[in-house]
Design a protein around this motif. Structure first.
Motif, mmCIF file in Angstrom:
data_model
loop_
_atom_site.group_PDB
_atom_site.id
_atom_site.type_symbol
_atom_site.label_atom_id
_atom_site.label_comp_id
_atom_site.label_asym_id
_atom_site.label_seq_id
_atom_site.Cartn_x
_atom_site.Cartn_y
_atom_site.Cartn_z
ATOM 1 N N VAL A 263 23.014 2.985 33.621
ATOM 2 C CA VAL A 263 23.707 1.714 33.404
ATOM 3 C C VAL A 263 22.848 0.862 32.490
ATOM 4 O O VAL A 263 21.636 0.763 32.685
ATOM 5 N N THR A 264 23.488 0.234 31.477
ATOM 6 C CA THR A 264 22.736 -0.616 30.572
ATOM 7 C C THR A 264 23.619 -1.755 30.094
ATOM 8 O O THR A 264 24.792 -1.819 30.409
ATOM 9 N N ASP A 265 23.013 -2.666 29.320
ATOM 10 C CA ASP A 265 23.686 -3.838 28.765
ATOM 11 C C ASP A 265 24.094 -4.806 29.880
ATOM 12 O O ASP A 265 25.110 -4.620 30.535
ATOM 13 N N HIS B 40 17.458 -7.049 37.790
ATOM 14 C CA HIS B 40 17.913 -6.840 36.416
ATOM 15 C C HIS B 40 16.850 -6.071 35.647
ATOM 16 O O HIS B 40 15.640 -6.265 35.851
ATOM 17 N N ALA B 41 17.284 -5.198 34.759
ATOM 18 C CA ALA B 41 16.409 -4.515 33.812
ATOM 19 C C ALA B 41 17.268 -4.121 32.616
ATOM 20 O O ALA B 41 18.502 -4.167 32.677
ATOM 21 N N ASP B 42 16.617 -3.731 31.518
ATOM 22 C CA ASP B 42 17.389 -3.325 30.344
ATOM 23 C C ASP B 42 18.268 -2.115 30.655
ATOM 24 O O ASP B 42 19.417 -2.044 30.214
ATOM 25 N N THR B 43 17.729 -1.172 31.428
ATOM 26 C CA THR B 43 18.450 0.066 31.735
ATOM 27 C C THR B 43 18.112 0.513 33.150
ATOM 28 O O THR B 43 16.953 0.438 33.577
ATOM 29 N N PHE C 171 15.973 5.522 42.146
ATOM 30 C CA PHE C 171 16.594 4.476 41.342
ATOM 31 C C PHE C 171 15.509 3.916 40.424
ATOM 32 O O PHE C 171 14.470 3.458 40.891
ATOM 33 N N ARG C 172 15.734 3.994 39.110
ATOM 34 C CA ARG C 172 14.707 3.602 38.149
ATOM 35 C C ARG C 172 15.212 2.454 37.272
ATOM 36 O O ARG C 172 16.351 2.496 36.792
ATOM 37 N N GLY C 173 14.364 1.471 37.047
ATOM 38 C CA GLY C 173 14.672 0.360 36.152
ATOM 39 C C GLY C 173 13.653 0.310 35.035
ATOM 40 O O GLY C 173 12.448 0.297 35.293
ATOM 41 N N TYR C 174 14.146 0.292 33.795
ATOM 42 C CA TYR C 174 13.254 0.348 32.637
ATOM 43 C C TYR C 174 13.317 -0.960 31.845
ATOM 44 O O TYR C 174 14.400 -1.466 31.538
ATOM 45 N N ASN C 175 12.143 -1.485 31.521
ATOM 46 C CA ASN C 175 11.962 -2.615 30.619
ATOM 47 C C ASN C 175 12.469 -3.930 31.225
ATOM 48 O O ASN C 175 13.644 -4.080 31.513
ATOM 49 N N LYS C 176 11.494 -4.858 31.411
ATOM 50 C CA LYS C 176 11.786 -6.227 31.828
ATOM 51 C C LYS C 176 12.546 -6.285 33.147
ATOM 52 O O LYS C 176 13.614 -6.884 33.243
ATOM 53 N N ALA C 177 11.987 -5.619 34.150
ATOM 54 C CA ALA C 177 12.597 -5.635 35.483
ATOM 55 C C ALA C 177 12.273 -6.955 36.181
ATOM 56 O O ALA C 177 11.135 -7.437 36.147
#
Length: 567
Positions: free
Chosen positions: A294-296, A312-315, A349-355
């Motif tokens: 999931v992104t955006d 929230h995160a980028d992806t 569950f992984r969150g990438y960039n600016k979590a």
């Protein structure tokens, strides 16, 4: 009198037979293509008492109108009206592809309207329609069926109360309790448009599509039944097996054969089994390995005690590991029990960039994160910060362990630091190599710090609530205990320590803050909507990753080294 009429009828029938055969060319010239032609009948007669206008035809009756031929065992032919009624063994043929069968038939040559009743079958190319009431308008080349009909093609069976079928475009409209069944799916609705050539079903009203793997709830969709592909629109829902996962979006592209889906616009996936909801503007789902991206404007909502944790995160990615993956990694030739093939070992569950995360009693920021179902641990990487009430904890990596949907304890790895605002510009601080913080009812109850522990602590007079000084201590290990009111109740120092208690009026300048001290209240998420607004540390506040090197193992000199040494 009846006998005379009967004799006359017999004579007239013979004369008509001659006239119909010999005068067919004359009729063709007079009426051209509007006239229905009688091509053959074994017997032709009239009965003035029963029906004065009808010619009674019996035996191998054949009519033609334009390019259509109609066959029956018997018929009543109304020449002046350009109509006839046909009975028994009905067959109507147009060209070499369109055939109609039934028990009775009515045809109006002027209106070019054909009605077939009872045991009706319409066959066009590879399609067959079965019903008891069929009307075929040759002007529009549309067949209408009533009181239930069933259509068969190579892949699908369609049932409906009534419908329309265009024999040229091969487009069909079904209405009232529509049911489409193929080997992989069953579709139910009250309205369905179907292209018998492309095998595409167009859904324009509430419908359900059910398979062994999932169920689809939609009211606007395009379903390519032969390829198993679907375009689902207007917040359609893709519901997983056992209804434990539901995906919805403005539009979803789903390929059941390749087992993947792409969703666009206002995407939402509810994972009831794991107590999580994912939102965003784009989603990719792979059903083969049960993975999600999931992104955006991505947002994850995790069920916690009392309220939810918003992240929230980028992806975002969800990765699933199965029993078979683990076994095959060790033995590629392993033979497994089919029951265990799809058994899930764990999910990540992984969150990438600016979590960034918000819960009423806990907030955090990090560069990236991983939540693992095996130990219910949320791991935050690269300059993570966690806030709990008026506490702040940061380090190189933080692991937050969750039990029964409550924050249980936190493990801070490398350059760990605890900060609590005491009063004004005074902050209680504890720093060390590693730190473990334990929680009770959402509040920190105890903290264990190991390795090069440093403390700056402002003790308070219990009677007056006034700071009495500043305590600075260094020790190998330390445990801090907190009251329900979030004040430090007791410090337990383990090992040799040294420290100084400065009176409040004699605190040396520059001693109130430890080396890595920083107060990041401006980075703290203020509510669930604030998680979308990223604010990061200054460059001089970012921690440099600690590198550890293993000591070299002792080794014996080799034979070559011994020879060189002897020389």
């Amino acid at each position: 009198m009846k006998r005379v009429i009967g004799i006359m009828a017999c004579k007239i029938s013979v004369m008509l037979a001659v006239l119909f055969v010999a005068g067919s060319s004359l009729f063709a010239q007079d009426s051209k293509e509007t006239m229905v032609y009688l091509m053959h009948s074994d017997q032709i007669s009239m009965d003035q008492d029963v029906n004065k206008e009808a010619h009674i035809l019996q035996g191998n009756v054949v009519f033609r109108h334009d390019s259509m031929y109609m066959y029956c065992d018997s018929a009543l032919y109304y020449k002046e009206r350009n109509q006839f009624y046909a009975y028994h063994n009905i067959k109507a043929v147009q060209g070499d592809t369109l055939f109609m069968y039934g028990d009775s038939l009515y045809y109006d040559g002027t209106k070019k309207l054909l009605r077939v009743r009872s045991n009706v079958r319409l066959i066009n190319n590879e399609l067959e329609l079965v019903t008891n009431r069929l009307t075929y308008d040759r002007n529009k080349e549309i067949a209408y069926f009533y009181n239930h009909g069933t259509m068969y093609d190579q892949d699908n069976v369609l049932d409906a109360n009534y419908g329309e079928y265009n024999t040229v475009s091969e487009l069909t409209s079904f209405y009232g309790k529509v049911d489409l069944v193929n080997p992989d799916y069953e579709l139910t609705s009250d309205t369905l448009l179907y292209n018998t050539t492309s095998k595409m079903a167009v859904i324009v009203s509430p419908a359900k599509i059910t398979s062994q793997a999932n169920m689809i709830d939609t009211h606007h969709a395009f379903f390519y039944t032969e390829q198993g592909r679907m375009i689902l629109l207007d917040q359609s829902k893709l519901i997983g097996e056992n209804q434990t996962r539901v995906m919805s979006a403005d539009s979803i592209y789903y390929d059941s054969n390749a087992q993947f889906a792409s969703a666009f616009g206002n995407v939402c996936i509810d994972d009831y089994e794991n107590g999580m909801q994912l939102r965003g503007e784009y989603l990719y789902f792979n059903d083969v390995n049960d993975s999600v991206v999931v992104t955006d404007n991505a947002l994850a909502v995790m069920d916690m005690e009392m309220d939810s944790l918003f992240i929230h995160a980028d992806t975002f990615k969800i990765i699933t590991r199965f029993y078979k993956d683990s076994v095959y990694a060790v033995d590629p030739d392993a033979v497994l029990d089919s029951v265990l093939l799809d058994s899930v070992i764990f999910r990540q569950f992984r969150g990438y960039n600016k979590a960034k995360g918000y819960k009423t009693d806990m907030q955090f920021i990090a560069d990236s994160l991983v939540f693992d179902s095996r130990d219910s641990c949320l791991t935050m990487f690269k300059d993570p910060i966690v806030w709990n009430e008026d506490y702040q904890i940061f380090g190189e990596k933080i692991k937050a362990f969750i039990h029964d949907k409550k924050l249980d304890w936190i493990d801070v790895i490398n350059q760990a630091m605890f900060v609590q605002q005491a009063s004004g510009n005074h902050y209680n601080q504890i720093a060390g190599r590693k730190m473990k913080a334990y929680f009770s009812d959402g509040s920190m109850s105890k903290t264990d710090v190991d390795g090069n522990v440093e403390i700056v602590f402002f003790p308070v007079d219990q009677a007056t609530g006034v700071e009495i000084g500043m305590n600075t201590t260094s020790a190998p290990n330390l445990s801090a205990f907190f009251t329900p009111e979030r004040t430090i109740r007791k410090l337990l120092i383990v090992g040799k320590s040294k420290g100084v208690l400065y009176p409040i009026t004699q605190i040396p300048a520059g001693k109130t803050k430890l080396n890595n001290f920083a107060w990041f209240d401006n980075l703290r998420p203020s509510d669930k909507d604030d998680v979308f607004k990223w604010r990061s540390k200054n460059e001089d506040q970012k921690l440099k990753t600690t590198t550890t090197r293993k000591a070299p193992l002792p080794s014996l000199p080799s034979a070559d080294n011994k020879k060189k040494k002897n020389k």
